[in-house]
Scaffold this motif. Structure first.
Motif, mmCIF file in Angstrom:
data_model
loop_
_atom_site.group_PDB
_atom_site.id
_atom_site.type_symbol
_atom_site.label_atom_id
_atom_site.label_comp_id
_atom_site.label_asym_id
_atom_site.label_seq_id
_atom_site.Cartn_x
_atom_site.Cartn_y
_atom_site.Cartn_z
ATOM 1 N N GLU A 155 22.905 4.702 22.419
ATOM 2 C CA GLU A 155 23.325 4.198 23.729
ATOM 3 C C GLU A 155 24.526 3.259 23.601
ATOM 4 N N ALA A 208 27.649 5.303 22.849
ATOM 5 C CA ALA A 208 28.106 6.056 24.019
ATOM 6 C C ALA A 208 28.837 5.146 25.003
ATOM 7 N N LYS A 216 32.859 5.402 26.080
ATOM 8 C CA LYS A 216 33.038 6.020 27.396
ATOM 9 C C LYS A 216 34.465 5.884 27.899
ATOM 10 N N HIS A 264 34.630 10.191 28.321
ATOM 11 C CA HIS A 264 33.427 11.034 28.335
ATOM 12 C C HIS A 264 32.218 10.178 27.976
ATOM 13 N N PHE A 292 28.797 10.373 26.385
ATOM 14 C CA PHE A 292 28.000 11.276 25.549
ATOM 15 C C PHE A 292 26.546 11.290 25.986
ATOM 16 N N ARG A 293 25.983 12.487 25.976
ATOM 17 C CA ARG A 293 24.564 12.670 26.289
ATOM 18 C C ARG A 293 23.741 12.925 25.025
ATOM 19 N N ASP A 294 24.314 13.650 24.071
ATOM 20 C CA ASP A 294 23.608 13.913 22.820
ATOM 21 C C ASP A 294 23.843 12.718 21.891
ATOM 22 N N LEU A 295 22.956 11.733 21.997
ATOM 23 C CA LEU A 295 23.156 10.479 21.275
ATOM 24 C C LEU A 295 22.925 10.634 19.777
ATOM 25 N N GLU A 321 29.865 19.031 22.886
ATOM 26 C CA GLU A 321 29.139 18.613 24.086
ATOM 27 C C GLU A 321 29.845 19.016 25.374
#
Length: 240
Positions: free
Chosen positions: A9, A12, A16, A21, A23-26, A135
């Motif tokens: 987290e 990400a 950002k 972007h 990120f969702r796939d941490l 991603e």
């Protein structure tokens, strides 16, 4: 470089704004910024992602140059591409993105200096590009790359002549001799070697250069001679 492993987290959120972007796939993102010296028992580091990111970057930069310089011959395009994807340029962009503070690495890696530290930042940036590509697809990677590389591509008003070619011509005129290159050392693991190569031209003092490939090290050595002997000025070199 990070002294402790940041959460996915935290990474990400930190990336950002500079990447555009979230990120969702941490787990993948953490892997993308984990050096082999800190991978632990999971074996998760950025080496495979670096491999992919290098190819994604090369394709997008090649496409950028192909369209931006429609009259340029293949040789000029290659010189421009090399200038945009070499380790020094990548390390510089990694600093702009803020990657050095986010890379998780062992203490022996964090204390590195010089060329090895340049390569570390460059490799992490290529890994980040791969994570963006996996991603968000090629357009997500393209937008990030264009943000940082397109201004640099425009700044290259004239593609620099190949240092080895320049040195060969200068050596013939100044000393009636061809440059002779010699491998001085090869360090690092097979996936990330660092070569040191020296070059000597006639009676002039030899000079050395380092690089992630023999060709890159030879180019650096040739450039060192050209700068030292005043064939290329440092001011002109910085402006290229």
């Amino acid at each position: 470089m990070a002294t402790r492993k940041l959460t996915g987290e935290a990474l990400a959120l930190a990336l950002k704004e500079p990447t555009g972007h979230l990120f969702r796939d941490l787990a993948r993102l953490r892997r993308a910024l984990t050096h082999a010296s800190a991978r632990g028992s999971t074996g998760a580091d950025y080496e495979r992602l670096e491999f992919l990111g290098d190819r994604v970057l090369g394709l997008i930069i090649a496409d950028l140059l192909f369209n931006a310089f429609p009259e340029a011959p293949e040789g000029e395009l290659s010189l421009r591409l090399n200038a945009l994807v070499n380790a020094e340029t990548l390390a510089e962009i990694a600093d702009e993105v803020g990657l050095p503070q986010l890379i998780h690495a062992g203490s022996e890696i964090r204390s590195m200096e010089g060329r090895k530290r340049v390569n570390l930042r460059a490799d992490a940036l290529e890994s980040l590009i791969a994570a963006l590509y996996l991603e968000g697809g090629v357009e997500t990677a393209r937008q990030f790359i264009l943000r940082y590389w397109e201004p640099r591509s425009k700044a290259l008003r004239e593609a620099r002549r190949d240092p080895k070619t320049e040195l060969q011509e200068w050596g013939h005129q100044a000393a009636g001799a061809m440059p002779v290159y010699a491998l001085e050392s090869r360090e690092g693991p097979d996936h990330d070697p660092v070569f040191t190569i020296s070059v000597k031209v006639g009676g002039f003092e030899p000079a050395s250069g380092t690089g992630r490939s023999k060709r890159e090290a030879e180019q650096a050595a040739a450039m060192a001679v050209l700068l030292r002997e005043g064939v290329w000025s440092k001011k002109e070199e910085d402006a290229r």
